[in-house]
Design an enzyme around this catalytic site. Sequence first.
Site, PDB file in Angstrom:
ATOM      1  N   GLU A   1      31.279  45.461  35.285  1.00 47.11           N
ATOM      2  CA  GLU A   1      31.826  44.254  34.691  1.00 47.11           C
ATOM      3  C   GLU A   1      32.194  44.576  33.261  1.00 47.11           C
ATOM      4  OE1 GLU A   1      29.260  40.875  34.693  1.00 47.11           O
ATOM      5  OE2 GLU A   1      30.648  39.750  33.434  1.00 47.11           O
TER       6      GLU A   1
ATOM      7  N   THR B   1      35.382  43.563  30.014  1.00 44.28           N
ATOM      8  CA  THR B   1      36.026  42.477  29.293  1.00 44.28           C
ATOM      9  C   THR B   1      36.981  41.704  30.182  1.00 44.28           C
ATOM     10  OG1 THR B   1      36.251  44.317  27.776  1.00 44.28           O
ATOM     11  CG2 THR B   1      36.927  42.169  26.952  1.00 44.28           C
ATOM     12  N   TYR B   2      37.664  42.391  31.083  1.00 45.19           N
ATOM     13  CA  TYR B   2      38.747  41.738  31.806  1.00 45.19           C
ATOM     14  C   TYR B   2      38.449  41.434  33.262  1.00 45.19           C
ATOM     15  CZ  TYR B   2      41.240  42.668  27.623  1.00 45.19           C
ATOM     16  OH  TYR B   2      41.604  42.674  26.311  1.00 45.19           O
ATOM     17  N   GLY B   3      37.339  41.853  33.774  1.00 50.12           N
ATOM     18  CA  GLY B   3      37.099  41.536  35.174  1.00 50.12           C
ATOM     19  C   GLY B   3      35.770  42.053  35.673  1.00 50.12           C
ATOM     20  N   ILE B   4      35.409  41.554  36.864  1.00 51.27           N
ATOM     21  CA  ILE B   4      34.211  42.055  37.535  1.00 51.27           C
ATOM     22  C   ILE B   4      34.710  42.933  38.673  1.00 51.27           C
ATOM     23  CG2 ILE B   4      32.132  41.407  38.801  1.00 51.27           C
ATOM     24  CD1 ILE B   4      32.327  38.662  37.445  1.00 51.27           C
ATOM     25  N   VAL B   5      34.068  44.075  38.877  1.00 53.91           N
ATOM     26  CA  VAL B   5      34.549  44.985  39.918  1.00 53.91           C
ATOM     27  C   VAL B   5      33.492  45.106  41.020  1.00 53.91           C
ATOM     28  CG1 VAL B   5      35.388  47.318  40.405  1.00 53.91           C
ATOM     29  CG2 VAL B   5      35.932  46.242  38.216  1.00 53.91           C
TER      30      VAL B   5
ATOM     31  N   LYS C   1      38.867  44.406  41.863  1.00 54.41           N
ATOM     32  CA  LYS C   1      38.656  43.942  40.488  1.00 54.41           C
ATOM     33  C   LYS C   1      39.103  42.486  40.400  1.00 54.41           C
ATOM     34  CE  LYS C   1      39.668  45.014  35.664  1.00 54.41           C
ATOM     35  NZ  LYS C   1      40.103  46.038  34.731  1.00 54.41           N
TER      36      LYS C   1
ATOM     37  N   ASP D   1      42.689  51.908  25.576  1.00 56.50           N
ATOM     38  CA  ASP D   1      41.241  51.689  25.710  1.00 56.50           C
ATOM     39  C   ASP D   1      40.589  52.859  26.442  1.00 56.50           C
ATOM     40  OD1 ASP D   1      38.867  50.423  25.292  1.00 56.50           O
ATOM     41  OD2 ASP D   1      39.055  49.026  26.960  1.00 56.50           O
TER      42      ASP D   1
HETATM   43  N1  LIG Z   1      38.472  51.936  41.402  1.00 52.17           N
HETATM   44  C1  LIG Z   1      37.206  51.866  41.034  1.00 52.17           C
HETATM   45  N2  LIG Z   1      36.245  52.483  41.750  1.00 52.17           N
HETATM   46  C2  LIG Z   1      34.957  52.418  41.387  1.00 52.17           C
HETATM   47  N3  LIG Z   1      34.499  51.758  40.307  1.00 52.17           N
HETATM   48  C3  LIG Z   1      35.400  51.122  39.541  1.00 52.17           C
HETATM   49  C4  LIG Z   1      36.791  51.128  39.857  1.00 52.17           C
HETATM   50  N4  LIG Z   1      37.437  50.423  38.900  1.00 52.17           N
HETATM   51  C5  LIG Z   1      36.500  50.000  38.039  1.00 52.17           C
HETATM   52  N5  LIG Z   1      35.275  50.411  38.421  1.00 52.17           N
HETATM   53  C6  LIG Z   1      33.994  50.127  37.725  1.00 52.17           C
HETATM   54  O1  LIG Z   1      34.059  48.885  37.101  1.00 52.17           O
HETATM   55  C7  LIG Z   1      33.921  49.020  35.674  1.00 52.17           C
HETATM   56  C8  LIG Z   1      34.787  48.004  34.986  1.00 52.17           C
HETATM   57  O2  LIG Z   1      36.121  48.167  35.420  1.00 52.17           O
HETATM   58  P1  LIG Z   1      37.324  48.170  34.393  1.00 52.17           P
HETATM   59  O3  LIG Z   1      38.585  48.311  35.149  1.00 52.17           O
HETATM   60  O4  LIG Z   1      37.032  49.170  33.326  1.00 52.17           O
HETATM   61  O5  LIG Z   1      37.227  46.683  33.854  1.00 52.17           O
HETATM   62  P2  LIG Z   1      37.073  46.093  32.401  1.00 52.17           P
HETATM   63  O6  LIG Z   1      38.455  45.861  31.921  1.00 52.17           O
HETATM   64  O7  LIG Z   1      36.383  44.821  32.687  1.00 52.17           O
HETATM   65  O8  LIG Z   1      36.316  47.076  31.562  1.00 52.17           O
HETATM   66  C9  LIG Z   1      34.303  50.473  35.395  1.00 52.17           C
HETATM   67  O9  LIG Z   1      33.693  50.953  34.222  1.00 52.17           O
HETATM   68  C10 LIG Z   1      33.754  51.166  36.631  1.00 52.17           C
HETATM   69  O10 LIG Z   1      32.360  51.350  36.527  1.00 52.17           O
HETATM   70 MG   LIG Z   2      36.703  49.056  31.310  1.00 53.10          MG
END
Ligand SMILES: Nc1ncnc2c1ncn2[C@@H]1O[C@H](COP(=O)(O)OP(=O)(O)O)[C@@H](O)[C@H]1O
Ligand SMILES: [Mg+2]
Length: 408
Positions: free
Chosen positions: A75, A77-81, A96, A191
């Site tokens: 999780e 700033t921009y979303g929960i994954v 995401k 970023d």
């Molecule tokens: N394709 C992916 N596969 C596995 N984990 C992911 C993937 N995309 C994001 N994550 C996990 O989710 C976290 C947050 O995603 P991210 O895209 O960086 O969002 P934010 O903009 O909220 O930081 C990442 O640091 C990673 O741990």
């Molecule tokens: Mg990130």
Amino acid sequence: MAEGRQKSETKTDDGRDSNREEETSKDTSPKTPVKERGHMLYSFLTGQYMPIPEKDWLGRCRKVTEFEKLNRVGEGTYGIVYRARDMKTNEIVALKMMRMEREKDGIPISGLREINILLNLHHENIVTSTEVVVGKSLDSIFLVMSYCEQDLASLLDNMPNPFTEAQVKCIMIQVLKGLKFLHEHYIVHRDLKVSNLLMTDKGCVKIADFGLARKYGVPLKPMTPRVVTLWYRAPELLLGAKSQTTAIDMWAAGCILGELLAHKPLLPGRTEIHQIELIVEMFGTPTENIWPGFSKLPALEHFSLKKQPYNNLRHTFTWLSEGGIRLLNFLFMFDPKKRATAADCLDSSYFKEQPYPCQAEMMPSFPQHRNKRKSTGEPEQERSRNKSSGSALDFGGTYNAQKKKRSL
Ligand SMILES: Nc1ncnc2c1ncn2[C@@H]1O[C@H](COP(=O)(O)OP(=O)(O)O)[C@@H](O)[C@H]1O
Ligand SMILES: [Mg+2]
């Protein structure tokens, strides 16, 4: 906070959509020359309705209910994954959820940029995104990405032994290839940091998180300077430069290389001023000579920098080869115009000398920390199999704790 997350989950789990098929299928008569009827199209030739092949459906997204949610992996700033299973193909994917909370008029611009950029970029070292799926209403939108087993931040915080220099080179070459591709396509990531670098269990590194990424043109338009997580932020941003170039990603790449080699963040500033102080302590005070135009940067109207004439990179990396020090210094050039490009770095002698970069497929595989239960270490997948629903919102794993440490 937990309540908020629970709320959005209820929305998306439910997943029913306003059924556009039903609405359109009521009107069956061909009053106009071409009439869409559900996924049927009226044919001029035969005067009959014919089905539209699924691959040609436009303006329609699958629903998130077609995915089984396994656990939350991150999780930011921009979303929960979430890690999830596409029930149609059985493939494990990352979903995401785009943040919409503060938005009254549709999808936030950061989300739109991320979707737009990622769906159009295809490179081995950029996270693959295939589609957008929708939840119950238009205010829950998910980006579907191929799942990567690790992110470098949680890996660095959990691995028993740090990466060897050969492995660091392997990681950096892949990051630089991804960056070269982005910059050739006029995209600044803005970023870059270890938590936005993902790794598959085949050792393939992928740049992720395009929430702040921007396409730029010539001439450069002003962009907001408060981008890039503090520890990875270039001096021109800290000093208030109005235009941003791909060089800000290269500074961040230098910080990542330094962090991987030193086994700890290289410039862990607590505030913007402290960040500038750390940079000056490490690389010396910039001058008009080495960085023309530097003394006119907006922040320098309010304060002056401490005089520090030495470059201390060699003292920090006493064991590093000349090639390694040269590459770091090239990435940390104060003047963004003189800073190394991704292509320059890929040419560096550092990657051609011993220890040679290890092959991606020779990278070790690691336990999937993000999918473990915090208390028992039991793999999350096992746990969610025991549950009737795959949804596992209450499991943040170890990631969130690391995130607190790393994000500023
Ligand atoms: N394709 C992916 N596969 C596995 N984990 C992911 C993937 N995309 C994001 N994550 C996990 O989710 C976290 C947050 O995603 P991210 O895209 O960086 O969002 P934010 O903009 O909220 O930081 C990442 O640091 C990673 O741990
Ligand atoms: Mg990130």
